[in-house]
Design a protein around this motif. Structure first.
Motif, mmCIF file in Angstrom:
data_model
loop_
_atom_site.group_PDB
_atom_site.id
_atom_site.type_symbol
_atom_site.label_atom_id
_atom_site.label_comp_id
_atom_site.label_asym_id
_atom_site.label_seq_id
_atom_site.Cartn_x
_atom_site.Cartn_y
_atom_site.Cartn_z
ATOM 1 N N ILE B 41 -17.387 -52.126 9.950
ATOM 2 C CA ILE B 41 -17.602 -51.431 8.671
ATOM 3 C C ILE B 41 -19.089 -51.248 8.417
ATOM 4 C CG2 ILE B 41 -17.250 -51.588 6.201
ATOM 5 C CD1 ILE B 41 -14.749 -53.174 6.749
ATOM 6 N N ALA B 42 -19.839 -52.316 8.614
ATOM 7 C CA ALA B 42 -21.274 -52.237 8.370
ATOM 8 C C ALA B 42 -21.905 -51.191 9.265
ATOM 9 C CB ALA B 42 -21.916 -53.607 8.611
ATOM 10 N N GLY B 43 -21.453 -51.124 10.528
ATOM 11 C CA GLY B 43 -22.003 -50.145 11.448
ATOM 12 C C GLY B 43 -21.735 -48.727 11.000
ATOM 13 N N VAL B 44 -20.510 -48.474 10.583
ATOM 14 C CA VAL B 44 -20.166 -47.121 10.143
ATOM 15 C C VAL B 44 -20.989 -46.750 8.913
ATOM 16 C CG1 VAL B 44 -18.318 -45.637 9.343
ATOM 17 C CG2 VAL B 44 -17.868 -47.308 11.099
ATOM 18 N N LEU B 45 -21.144 -47.708 8.031
ATOM 19 C CA LEU B 45 -21.902 -47.434 6.806
ATOM 20 C C LEU B 45 -23.365 -47.109 7.140
ATOM 21 C CD1 LEU B 45 -20.934 -47.344 3.968
ATOM 22 C CD2 LEU B 45 -21.769 -49.666 3.605
ATOM 23 N N THR B 46 -23.926 -47.868 8.034
ATOM 24 C CA THR B 46 -25.310 -47.598 8.434
ATOM 25 C C THR B 46 -25.434 -46.199 9.026
ATOM 26 O OG1 THR B 46 -25.446 -49.934 8.977
ATOM 27 C CG2 THR B 46 -27.237 -48.529 9.749
ATOM 28 N N THR B 47 -24.469 -45.859 9.865
ATOM 29 C CA THR B 47 -24.493 -44.523 10.455
ATOM 30 C C THR B 47 -24.447 -43.459 9.372
ATOM 31 O OG1 THR B 47 -23.215 -45.496 12.228
ATOM 32 C CG2 THR B 47 -23.447 -43.112 12.236
ATOM 33 N N ALA B 48 -23.586 -43.696 8.371
ATOM 34 C CA ALA B 48 -23.470 -42.720 7.290
ATOM 35 C C ALA B 48 -24.820 -42.559 6.584
ATOM 36 C CB ALA B 48 -22.405 -43.164 6.300
ATOM 37 N N ALA B 49 -25.538 -43.687 6.396
ATOM 38 C CA ALA B 49 -26.840 -43.608 5.738
ATOM 39 C C ALA B 49 -27.801 -42.745 6.538
ATOM 40 C CB ALA B 49 -27.415 -45.015 5.569
ATOM 41 N N PHE B 50 -27.826 -42.947 7.848
ATOM 42 C CA PHE B 50 -28.724 -42.151 8.691
ATOM 43 C C PHE B 50 -28.309 -40.687 8.693
ATOM 44 C CE2 PHE B 50 -30.381 -46.111 10.280
ATOM 45 C CZ PHE B 50 -31.676 -45.777 10.633
ATOM 46 N N ALA B 51 -26.997 -40.459 8.725
ATOM 47 C CA ALA B 51 -26.517 -39.082 8.725
ATOM 48 C C ALA B 51 -26.977 -38.373 7.458
ATOM 49 C CB ALA B 51 -25.000 -39.068 8.837
ATOM 50 N N LEU B 52 -26.991 -39.127 6.363
ATOM 51 C CA LEU B 52 -27.458 -38.551 5.094
ATOM 52 C C LEU B 52 -28.915 -38.115 5.226
ATOM 53 C CD1 LEU B 52 -26.299 -38.086 2.306
ATOM 54 C CD2 LEU B 52 -27.294 -40.262 1.593
ATOM 55 N N VAL B 53 -29.724 -38.960 5.853
ATOM 56 C CA VAL B 53 -31.130 -38.602 6.055
ATOM 57 C C VAL B 53 -31.245 -37.349 6.913
ATOM 58 C CG1 VAL B 53 -33.301 -39.365 7.073
ATOM 59 C CG2 VAL B 53 -31.896 -40.961 5.765
ATOM 60 N N TYR B 54 -30.407 -37.283 7.953
ATOM 61 C CA TYR B 54 -30.426 -36.101 8.810
ATOM 62 C C TYR B 54 -30.139 -34.848 8.003
ATOM 63 C CZ TYR B 54 -30.729 -38.643 13.221
ATOM 64 O OH TYR B 54 -31.147 -39.393 14.262
ATOM 65 N N ILE B 55 -29.136 -34.958 7.132
ATOM 66 C CA ILE B 55 -28.768 -33.777 6.341
ATOM 67 C C ILE B 55 -29.906 -33.380 5.415
ATOM 68 C CG2 ILE B 55 -27.278 -32.983 4.479
ATOM 69 C CD1 ILE B 55 -24.997 -34.290 5.734
ATOM 70 N N ALA B 56 -30.484 -34.390 4.790
ATOM 71 C CA ALA B 56 -31.480 -34.081 3.763
ATOM 72 C C ALA B 56 -32.810 -33.652 4.381
ATOM 73 C CB ALA B 56 -31.673 -35.297 2.865
ATOM 74 N N TYR B 57 -33.224 -34.288 5.458
ATOM 75 C CA TYR B 57 -34.591 -34.067 5.952
ATOM 76 C C TYR B 57 -34.653 -33.424 7.335
ATOM 77 C CZ TYR B 57 -36.104 -36.940 2.064
ATOM 78 O OH TYR B 57 -36.346 -37.427 0.829
ATOM 79 N N GLY B 58 -33.496 -33.210 7.952
ATOM 80 C CA GLY B 58 -33.520 -32.603 9.275
ATOM 81 C C GLY B 58 -33.515 -33.662 10.367
ATOM 82 N N LEU B 59 -33.234 -33.226 11.559
ATOM 83 C CA LEU B 59 -33.003 -34.172 12.649
ATOM 84 C C LEU B 59 -34.278 -34.841 13.154
ATOM 85 C CD1 LEU B 59 -30.308 -32.309 14.728
ATOM 86 C CD2 LEU B 59 -30.071 -34.493 13.573
ATOM 87 N N ASP B 60 -35.406 -34.192 12.936
ATOM 88 C CA ASP B 60 -36.633 -34.758 13.489
ATOM 89 C C ASP B 60 -37.269 -35.778 12.560
ATOM 90 O OD1 ASP B 60 -36.536 -33.383 15.837
ATOM 91 O OD2 ASP B 60 -37.499 -31.608 14.963
ATOM 92 N N TYR B 61 -36.743 -35.861 11.323
ATOM 93 C CA TYR B 61 -37.449 -36.666 10.348
ATOM 94 C C TYR B 61 -37.553 -38.144 10.716
ATOM 95 C CZ TYR B 61 -38.926 -38.820 6.057
ATOM 96 O OH TYR B 61 -39.606 -39.553 5.160
ATOM 97 N N PRO B 62 -36.441 -38.780 11.129
ATOM 98 C CA PRO B 62 -36.575 -40.218 11.441
ATOM 99 C C PRO B 62 -37.657 -40.470 12.477
ATOM 100 C CG PRO B 62 -34.295 -39.594 11.366
ATOM 101 C CD PRO B 62 -35.073 -38.308 11.277
ATOM 102 N N ASP B 63 -37.767 -39.561 13.415
ATOM 103 C CA ASP B 63 -38.787 -39.695 14.450
ATOM 104 C C ASP B 63 -40.200 -39.560 13.893
ATOM 105 O OD1 ASP B 63 -38.541 -40.425 16.981
ATOM 106 O OD2 ASP B 63 -38.487 -38.412 17.830
ATOM 107 N N SER B 64 -40.440 -38.411 13.222
ATOM 108 C CA SER B 64 -41.800 -38.134 12.768
ATOM 109 C C SER B 64 -42.132 -38.883 11.491
ATOM 110 C CB SER B 64 -41.951 -36.629 12.556
ATOM 111 O OG SER B 64 -40.954 -36.187 11.649
ATOM 112 N N GLY B 65 -41.161 -38.949 10.553
ATOM 113 C CA GLY B 65 -41.428 -39.550 9.251
ATOM 114 C C GLY B 65 -41.505 -41.056 9.305
ATOM 115 N N LEU B 66 -40.647 -41.681 10.113
ATOM 116 C CA LEU B 66 -40.612 -43.138 10.141
ATOM 117 C C LEU B 66 -41.561 -43.709 11.188
ATOM 118 C CD1 LEU B 66 -36.806 -43.900 9.745
ATOM 119 C CD2 LEU B 66 -38.607 -44.100 8.040
ATOM 120 N N PHE B 67 -41.629 -43.051 12.330
ATOM 121 C CA PHE B 67 -42.422 -43.632 13.415
ATOM 122 C C PHE B 67 -43.703 -42.869 13.676
ATOM 123 C CE2 PHE B 67 -38.084 -44.978 14.157
ATOM 124 C CZ PHE B 67 -38.257 -46.338 14.287
#
Lengths: 802, 159
Positions: B41-67
């Motif tokens: 359950i925790a894993g699925v929820l975490t995935t959902a959180a990341f998917a939300l970021v993808y939707i809101a900020y685009g696929l490259d954001y975790p890469d460029s924005g976080l790292f």
């Protein structure tokens, strides 16, 4: 004396170990890996040689639940085959060191060849039918890989597939035969067994009872026929001979090793091995199914393929047909009921390996150094390679059955066996010796034709012919030397190795020791030999006309190869038609077929098992549950009417969330939580990809809508039935009580508890403790699925499947 | 995602919700042994959180924005954003952790994947705390689920 278990298992295991190490060794040694492989084969050969003269079984349990044990049995016959496999193996690896440089895929080549050698030793030593079958199939697979060694050429691909289909299909017949034998052994012996030979309770030790049991059940002829089909497919007996000439696509050392000296001998070895099982010690020739089937098969093969060999245009093709013909001779030998037949079979196994492997290696030298394998383009090679010409003369005259070369003795034994059988039975049995002589005329013809490659005038078109390297020259010289020794002093070979082998193929103890020598008086078999040689000599001037005639005959309508092509071609066309219908490239089509098949299988299973639905006892649902389910149904109906993707997805999630609520009401908070988060994730992912999907919500045509609707109803019905059936079964003591008892922390406990789950969430304790193995498997699947998605999407653009 | 930016509302909500969802997920993971929750359950929820970021900020954001990496860090598989590699390692590590926890049990002489519970007593603030070996396994499950699902989401999303 008993064989030493360690040595037998080492001789069996080393080649496989070597096969595993080849890729590493190839990196370190490069082409010198051939020498390493030859050394390994030599070690195995030496190990087996230390066991000469010993007889007995060694065993380790393998699949105890099925009573399959890894039993090795060593006696004269198995030692002969195992020594051939490893001994010829040494020479073949040496020869490959000269032949293979510059060829592609060498690591693969040596690894497969080593694995094959191990499997061949396994076939020879297996006392258990299951073990035998496994090694048998390994040799088929190895042959497939080696015939198809030049992967890029279409003809090699076709030939490899043909070899695999024929030998494996034959192997499956054989497997059914083995199962029949096992079944029969259960009826007549104390315990059912797969053990063929070597132990007290083995089939051959109780051959009399086995035969009686099989006959009583009316299965004697079927079991015999099935085993013979397997052997015939492997040993290229008519009408399953047609794969062998095509298998010449393989590199020549492979042809010499697999397709003349060893693998094709597996079939005749099996015939020799089961001979005491099917053949009573006292029987009239025409009354025994064994003689009628096996001797006839062998003689027909011997003659038909000898004739076909005369029609060959390619050196290796000639040798391939000739191999089938000589395997027919061995089969026929084992087929006759008298001792002479077994002697002929066992002796010819050795003789044929010696002269035919030599000739294949010579053919390889010729092709390698003269650049062509076409018989018409070759001639007068004696001047360029005198030593090879000498070697060829020894081997080819042995093949022709000319005294005093080695093939003469075993052919004499066969003639004698055929003559004795005919003399005893009379009448139609005289066809046996007649057929044998007729076939031998053609054997003589093509043997001389092969020899003539080295004599006469050298054709002008034939360019420079080089001398072969020593690595390629030494193996045929050794083999021909051995053949010459056998020819000069046959009794030596008989005493050393053939005599014990012949003993294994005879029911009961042999009446007399085997003895072979040049004939000193005019006997019927000598006359037969004389007819064959003189007839062949007389016919040789007309070889060209015979060649053309045979080719015309072979192109006629009766051809096993044509039947094979029709069968395989038909299957391919049917498969294409079916594929176009079931796998159209559209997801909908796949889904339809998969779902429909699953439902059909499930319903058919229920029907076959005759299940009865539990009686209907009324609906006992609380009001909130009914409301939730009603909302879910409304949501489902709305999905069908949704005007867009977004609306559809959102409506669908109504269903999902209602199910979550249902779980809550039913007292399953973990399930509800999982359902919720999965539902959320699915929704989010849908939103992520939604605008990429085509707007495929157009107007479906009526028939498709009806079909899909019907399918949906059937699926729903099947699932409902499944749920009703699954929940109706209540075992006496459900496992849930065990879980409920063991999962939580017990009332009194120490600092460490291991036998209780120690968590109050039973679901999670089940997942991570009681059923952790299942979870392990599931997360592996999840990771695998991610990798598959990654690979499929990433590979799509690379055109791997050109 | 291709056509235009997401709205300010989505971005703001995502920014607020993302850490909360992650926190919830970790809470679910840790308490799973005794209360509803667990690695999956925790894993699925975490995935959902990341998917939300993808939707809101685009696929490259975790890469460029976080790292702070350049968005051209393409994975060797040539599809999906650069983080896909990280996800793959995540699931591999998870699988290793889960299997490893079972191997430890074997080394201790009990069957593969057998779990034990240790009670650590007299801790400040907590008093007695229960440490389950199953937690290691559960964390493995969590990592596999997060890694695998995010791989799929990122690769499919990039198409």
């Amino acid at each position: 004396m008993q064989p030493t278990p360690e040595i037998l298992f080492a001789a069996l295991g080393l080649p496989f170990l070597g096969a595993l190490l080849v890729p590493v060794a190839y990196r370190a040694l490069g082409e010198r890996v051939a020498d390493a492989a030859a050394a390994l084969a030599l070690v195995c050969f030496g190990l087996l040689l230390t066991q000469a003269g010993r007889t007995g079984t060694v065993a380790v349990p393998w699949i105890p639940a099925l009573d399959v044990s890894f039993v090795l049995y060593l006696d004269g016959l198995s030692l002969l085959i195992a020594l051939l496999a490893t001994g010829v193996g040494v020479l073949i690896f040496t020869y490959s060191g000269g032949y293979m440089p510059g060829e592609p895929g060498q690591a693969r080549y040596y690894a497969t060849l080593l694995a094959f050698m191990g499997a061949m030793v396994g076939i020879a030593l297996a006392a258990d039918l299951v073990v035998l079958f496994v090694f048998w199939e390994i040799t088929s697979v190895a042959s497939f890989g080696l015939v198809g060694h030049y992967r890029e050429t279409a003809s090699a691909q076709r030939a490899a597939r043909k070899a695999l289909l024929v030998t494996v299909a034959g192997g499956l017949f054989m497997l059914v035969g083995f199962l029949l034998l096992r079944w029969a052994s259960g009826n007549v012996l104390e315990t059912a067994t797969f053990t063929l030979v070597g132990t007290e309770g083995s089939m051959i030790a109780n051959a009399e009872a086995m035969r009686a049991g099989l006959r009583e059940a009316g299965l004697f002829t079927p079991a015999l026929a099935l085993v013979v089909v397997g052997a015939a497919a492997k040993s290229a007996q008519v009408p399953l001979h047609f794969w062998l000439p095509d298998a010449m696509e393989a590199p020549t050392p492979v042809s010499a090793f697999l397709h003349s000296a060893t693998m094709v001998k597996a079939g005749v070895y099996l015939l020799g091995r089961v001979r005491p099982l099917f053949l009573p010690s006292e029987v009239a020739p025409l009354e025994s199914e064994w003689v009628l089937l096996v001797a006839t098969l062998g003689l027909v093969t011997m003659t038909v393929t000898a004739v076909l060999a005369v029609g060959a245009t390619d050196v290796k093709q000639l040798l391939a047909y000739s191999t089938a013909s000589h395997l027919g001779l061995i089969t026929a030998g084992f087929g006759f009921a008298n001792h002479l037949g077994a002697e002929a079979g066992a002796f010819h196994v050795l003789n044929h390996a010696l002269f035919k492997a030599t000739l294949f290696l010579v053919a390889g030298i010729v092709a390698h150094e003269a650049g062509t394998r076409a018989i018409d383009e070759l001639g007068g090679l004696r001047r360029d390679m005198p030593l090879v010409a000498l070697v060829t003369a020894i081997a080819a005259l042995g093949m022709a059955g000319v005294p005093p070369f080695n093939g003469f003795y075993s052919k004499e034994l066969l003639f004698e066996a055929a003559y004795e059988a005919a003399h005893e039975a009379g009448g139609i049995a005289w066809l046996f010796p007649a057929l044998a002589v007729f076939g031998s005329v053609f054997t003589f013809l093509y043997s001389i034709r092969f020899l003539m490659l080295f004599f006469g005038e050298k054709p002008e078109l034939l360019g420079e012919v080089h001398a072969p390297p020593y690595a390629m020259l030494a193996p045929p010289v050794v083999l021909a030397g051995l053949a010459a020794v056998v020819g000069a002093s046959p009794q030596l070979a008989v005493d050393a190795i053939v005599g014990p082998a012949f003993g294994s193929a005879v029911p009961g103890p042999p009446e007399h020791a085997m003895s072979v020598h040049l004939p000193t008086a005019v006997t019927p078999p000598l006359v037969m030999s004389a007819i064959a040689i003189l007839g062949g000599t007389a016919a040789y001037p007309f070889y060209g006309r015979l060649h053309v005639g045979v080719r015309r005959l072979a192109a006629g309508p009766v051809s096993a190869d044509r039947a094979y092509r029709t069968l395989v071609g038909g299957t391919e066309r049917a498969s294409h038609t079916l594929l176009a219908r079931t796998q159209s490239g559209q997801l909908r089509t796949y889904a339809t077929w998969v779902i429909a098949t699953t439902v059909a299988l499930a319903l058919a299973g229920y029907l076959a098992a005759g299940v009865v639905l539990p009686p209907f006892t009324g609906i006992g649902l609380a009001a909130p549950t009914v409301v939730v389910l009603a909302v879910a149904v409304v949501g489902v109906l709305a999905v069908g009417r949704a005007p867009s993707h977004v609306a559809g997805v959102l409506t669908l999630s109504i269903l999902g969330f209602m199910i979550a609520v249902f779980y809550v009401l039913a007292g399953a908070p973990d399930l509800a939580l999982t359902q919720l988060v999965v539902e959320t994730l699915v929704l989010v992912v849908f939103l992520l990809v939604l605008d990429k999907l085509p707007a495929f919500y157009g107007d479906p045509d009526r028939s498709r809508a009806l079909r899909d609707g019907a399918l949906a109803l059937v699926v729903g019905g099947t699932v409902s039935v499944t749920v009703l059936l699954a929940t109706a079964a209540t075992p006496g003591s459900p496992i849930s009580s065990y879980f409920a008892e063991r999962a939580p922390v017990p009332g009194e406990h120490g600092t460490i508890i291991t036998d209780f789950g120690g968590g109050s969430n039973i679901v999670n304790v089940i997942l991570v403790d009681f059923r952790a193995f299942d979870t392990m498997g599931e997360i592996s699947v999840v990771a695998m699925a991610a990798l598959s998605v990654l690979t499929l999407l990433a590979m799509r653009g690379r055109g791997e499947a050109e | 995602m291709s056509d235009g930016e997401s709205t300010v509302i989505v971005r703001t909500v995502a920014r607020v919700v993302f850490p909360l969802v992650l926190l919830t997920a970790i809470a679910l993971l840790l308490r799973g042994h005794n209360l509803p929750g667990g690695g999956f359950i925790a894993g699925v929820l975490t995935t959902a959180a990341f998917a939300l970021v993808y939707i809101a900020y685009g696929l490259d954001y975790p890469d460029s924005g976080l790292f702070g990496r350049a968005p051209d860090g393409v994975s060797p598989f040539d599809s999906g954003p650069g983080l896909v590699d990280g996800y793959r390692y995540l699931s591999a590590v998870g699988l290793a952790l889960a299997a490893g926890s079972g191997v430890v049990a074997v080394l201790l002489g009990v069957p593969f994947l057998a779990q034990a519970v240790v009670f650590v007593e007299h801790l400040p603030l907590y008093g007695e705390i229960e440490v389950a070996s199953a937690l290691a396994f559960d964390v493995g499950v969590y990592l596999v689920v997060v890694g695998a699902l995010l791989t799929i989401v990122a690769v499919v999303g990039a198409e």
